[in-house]
Design an enzyme around this catalytic site. Sequence first.
Site, PDB file in Angstrom:
ATOM      1  N   ALA A 108       6.601  -6.728   0.806  1.00  0.00           N
ATOM      2  CA  ALA A 108       5.536  -7.281   1.655  1.00  0.00           C
ATOM      3  C   ALA A 108       4.224  -7.458   0.871  1.00  0.00           C
ATOM      4  O   ALA A 108       3.921  -6.617   0.017  1.00  0.00           O
ATOM      5  CB  ALA A 108       5.303  -6.352   2.839  1.00  0.00           C
ATOM      6  N   PRO A 109       3.466  -8.528   1.143  1.00  0.00           N
ATOM      7  CA  PRO A 109       3.631  -9.523   2.210  1.00  0.00           C
ATOM      8  C   PRO A 109       4.516 -10.721   1.848  1.00  0.00           C
ATOM      9  O   PRO A 109       4.546 -11.688   2.587  1.00  0.00           O
ATOM     10  CB  PRO A 109       2.197  -9.984   2.477  1.00  0.00           C
ATOM     11  CG  PRO A 109       1.536  -9.880   1.134  1.00  0.00           C
ATOM     12  CD  PRO A 109       2.169  -8.683   0.462  1.00  0.00           C
ATOM     13  N   SER A 111       4.913 -12.637  -1.306  1.00  0.00           N
ATOM     14  CA  SER A 111       4.639 -13.698  -2.298  1.00  0.00           C
ATOM     15  C   SER A 111       5.834 -13.875  -3.232  1.00  0.00           C
ATOM     16  O   SER A 111       6.274 -14.999  -3.495  1.00  0.00           O
ATOM     17  CB  SER A 111       3.410 -13.342  -3.145  1.00  0.00           C
ATOM     18  OG  SER A 111       2.282 -13.338  -2.332  1.00  0.00           O
ATOM     19  N   LYS A 112       6.358 -12.744  -3.698  1.00  0.00           N
ATOM     20  CA  LYS A 112       7.455 -12.850  -4.673  1.00  0.00           C
ATOM     21  C   LYS A 112       8.775 -13.141  -3.968  1.00  0.00           C
ATOM     22  O   LYS A 112       9.605 -13.869  -4.495  1.00  0.00           O
ATOM     23  CB  LYS A 112       7.504 -11.589  -5.545  1.00  0.00           C
ATOM     24  CG  LYS A 112       6.222 -11.440  -6.342  1.00  0.00           C
ATOM     25  CD  LYS A 112       6.146 -10.201  -7.161  1.00  0.00           C
ATOM     26  CE  LYS A 112       4.732  -9.963  -7.682  1.00  0.00           C
ATOM     27  NZ  LYS A 112       3.758  -9.516  -6.659  1.00  0.00           N
ATOM     28  N   ASP A 130      10.473  -3.259   2.766  1.00  0.00           N
ATOM     29  CA  ASP A 130       9.169  -2.598   2.583  1.00  0.00           C
ATOM     30  C   ASP A 130       9.107  -1.429   3.560  1.00  0.00           C
ATOM     31  O   ASP A 130       9.675  -1.504   4.653  1.00  0.00           O
ATOM     32  CB  ASP A 130       8.011  -3.573   2.839  1.00  0.00           C
ATOM     33  CG  ASP A 130       6.735  -3.144   2.141  1.00  0.00           C
ATOM     34  OD1 ASP A 130       6.413  -3.685   1.055  1.00  0.00           O
ATOM     35  OD2 ASP A 130       6.049  -2.233   2.670  1.00  0.00           O
ATOM     36  N   CYS A 230       0.363  -4.050 -10.970  1.00  0.00           N
ATOM     37  CA  CYS A 230      -0.898  -4.709 -11.317  1.00  0.00           C
ATOM     38  C   CYS A 230      -1.896  -3.648 -11.766  1.00  0.00           C
ATOM     39  O   CYS A 230      -3.031  -3.609 -11.295  1.00  0.00           O
ATOM     40  CB  CYS A 230      -1.423  -5.569 -10.169  1.00  0.00           C
ATOM     41  SG  CYS A 230      -1.453  -4.744  -8.584  1.00  0.00           S
TER      42      CYS A 230
HETATM   43  C1  SAM Z   1       2.401  -4.404  -4.762  1.00  0.00           C
HETATM   44  S1  SAM Z   1       2.823  -4.391  -3.087  1.00  0.00           S
HETATM   45  C2  SAM Z   1       4.145  -5.539  -3.032  1.00  0.00           C
HETATM   46  C3  SAM Z   1       3.707  -6.986  -3.074  1.00  0.00           C
HETATM   47  C4  SAM Z   1       4.863  -7.929  -2.837  1.00  0.00           C
HETATM   48  N1  SAM Z   1       5.938  -7.738  -3.810  1.00  0.00           N
HETATM   49  C5  SAM Z   1       4.429  -9.386  -2.899  1.00  0.00           C
HETATM   50  O1  SAM Z   1       4.632 -10.053  -3.920  1.00  0.00           O
HETATM   51  O2  SAM Z   1       3.876  -9.874  -1.914  1.00  0.00           O
HETATM   52  C6  SAM Z   1       3.675  -2.874  -2.927  1.00  0.00           C
HETATM   53  C7  SAM Z   1       4.375  -2.687  -1.585  1.00  0.00           C
HETATM   54  O3  SAM Z   1       5.127  -1.473  -1.659  1.00  0.00           O
HETATM   55  C8  SAM Z   1       5.226  -0.960  -0.345  1.00  0.00           C
HETATM   56  N2  SAM Z   1       5.676   0.435  -0.467  1.00  0.00           N
HETATM   57  C9  SAM Z   1       4.947   1.552  -0.749  1.00  0.00           C
HETATM   58  N3  SAM Z   1       5.748   2.618  -0.832  1.00  0.00           N
HETATM   59  C10 SAM Z   1       7.019   2.175  -0.606  1.00  0.00           C
HETATM   60  C11 SAM Z   1       8.291   2.828  -0.542  1.00  0.00           C
HETATM   61  N4  SAM Z   1       8.412   4.126  -0.765  1.00  0.00           N
HETATM   62  N5  SAM Z   1       9.377   2.070  -0.259  1.00  0.00           N
HETATM   63  C12 SAM Z   1       9.258   0.731  -0.040  1.00  0.00           C
HETATM   64  N6  SAM Z   1       8.071   0.075  -0.079  1.00  0.00           N
HETATM   65  C13 SAM Z   1       6.982   0.793  -0.360  1.00  0.00           C
HETATM   66  C14 SAM Z   1       3.837  -1.164   0.212  1.00  0.00           C
HETATM   67  O4  SAM Z   1       3.866  -1.149   1.626  1.00  0.00           O
HETATM   68  C15 SAM Z   1       3.470  -2.535  -0.365  1.00  0.00           C
HETATM   69  O5  SAM Z   1       3.751  -3.552   0.565  1.00  0.00           O
END
Ligand code: SAM
Length: 306
Positions: A108-109, A111-112, A130, A230
């Site tokens: 989430a959200p 993009s990838k 997520d 990032c």
């Molecule tokens: C860097 S963001 C991901 C961005 C996403 N890949 C994109 O391109 O839009 C990291 C995500 O990891 C999720 N997250 C955090 N801990 C997690 C867990 N233990 N298991 C799965 N998702 C987790 C967060 O809710 C967040 O949405």
Amino acid sequence: MNPLERYLPLVDDPDAFLAACDRPLPSVVRVNGIKATRDRVTDALEAEGVTFEPVDWHDELFRLPDRSPGTNWPYFHGWLHGQEEVSVLPGLALDPEPGERVWDACAAPGSKTTQLADAMDDEGTIVANDSNLGRLSALRHNTERLGITNAAVTNQDARNFSLKPLAFDEFDRSLVDVPCSCEGTCRKNPDVLDEWTLGHVEQIAGIQKSILTRAVQATKPGGTVVYSTCTFAPEENEAVLDHVLDAEDCELVEFDLPLETRPGVTEWEDESFDESVRKAHRVYPHHNDTGGFFCAKLRVGGEVSA
Ligand SMILES: C[S@@+](CC[C@H](N)C(=O)[O-])C[C@H]1O[C@@H](n2cnc3c(N)ncnc32)[C@H](O)[C@@H]1O
């Protein structure tokens, strides 16, 4: 102290690095090939009077110097998606093919996820997972707006992700775009630097190790796992890779990215890491006028079935 000063010993030009991190980042949009073409998008942006500049290393990306990405009608039609330049890199490294089974562990959200669906011609299966339900609703909205039909959404903790609800028991490829300290996003959101603590870096590194471990376990022998953050923090980058190389049957592989990058570092403070972490890519803001990023590609070991 500005946490970015920790990384000055790692960069070639400390003044240029700090100056770039201080400059705001322009909005960038990616063409959604499932609903539109590059020409259709450029015609539509021109018709609406939106100024755009092509990104020289990627045909499907445009910088919008004066506008935020979600304020034009090609966006509402799902022809475009707002996505930072560096955020496109893990999808290029993962390089999924139509028909494959792909796990997006922290999706989430979206993009990838939406970029992967486009690369797969919307064929095959992406399991977009997520742990945050609120962020998953943004992902669902984005996949619907962009016309994606090959993504199934799950709401699990990726550290102990279960494949039981799925009709298969391993993925061809997995993307591990983990939660991190987000220092590399400081050009978009300078608050990340005020909120930074070493305690948070150390705590999130534990979560990153567990998620990457689970992704290696859930991916077939010979399959590909891409790890991205990032942040510049070696605790969240090379140290995580080093841990998983020790714990699981996998190896880092060389790969090219279309930007100027630096290799992963093998030493940080009192730690030293496996030499192969040099195959990872560090992206610094002053080299390409982008955000900061880290990306590594792993091949899962074990017996490859014929
Ligand atoms: C860097 S963001 C991901 C961005 C996403 N890949 C994109 O391109 O839009 C990291 C995500 O990891 C999720 N997250 C955090 N801990 C997690 C867990 N233990 N298991 C799965 N998702 C987790 C967060 O809710 C967040 O949405």
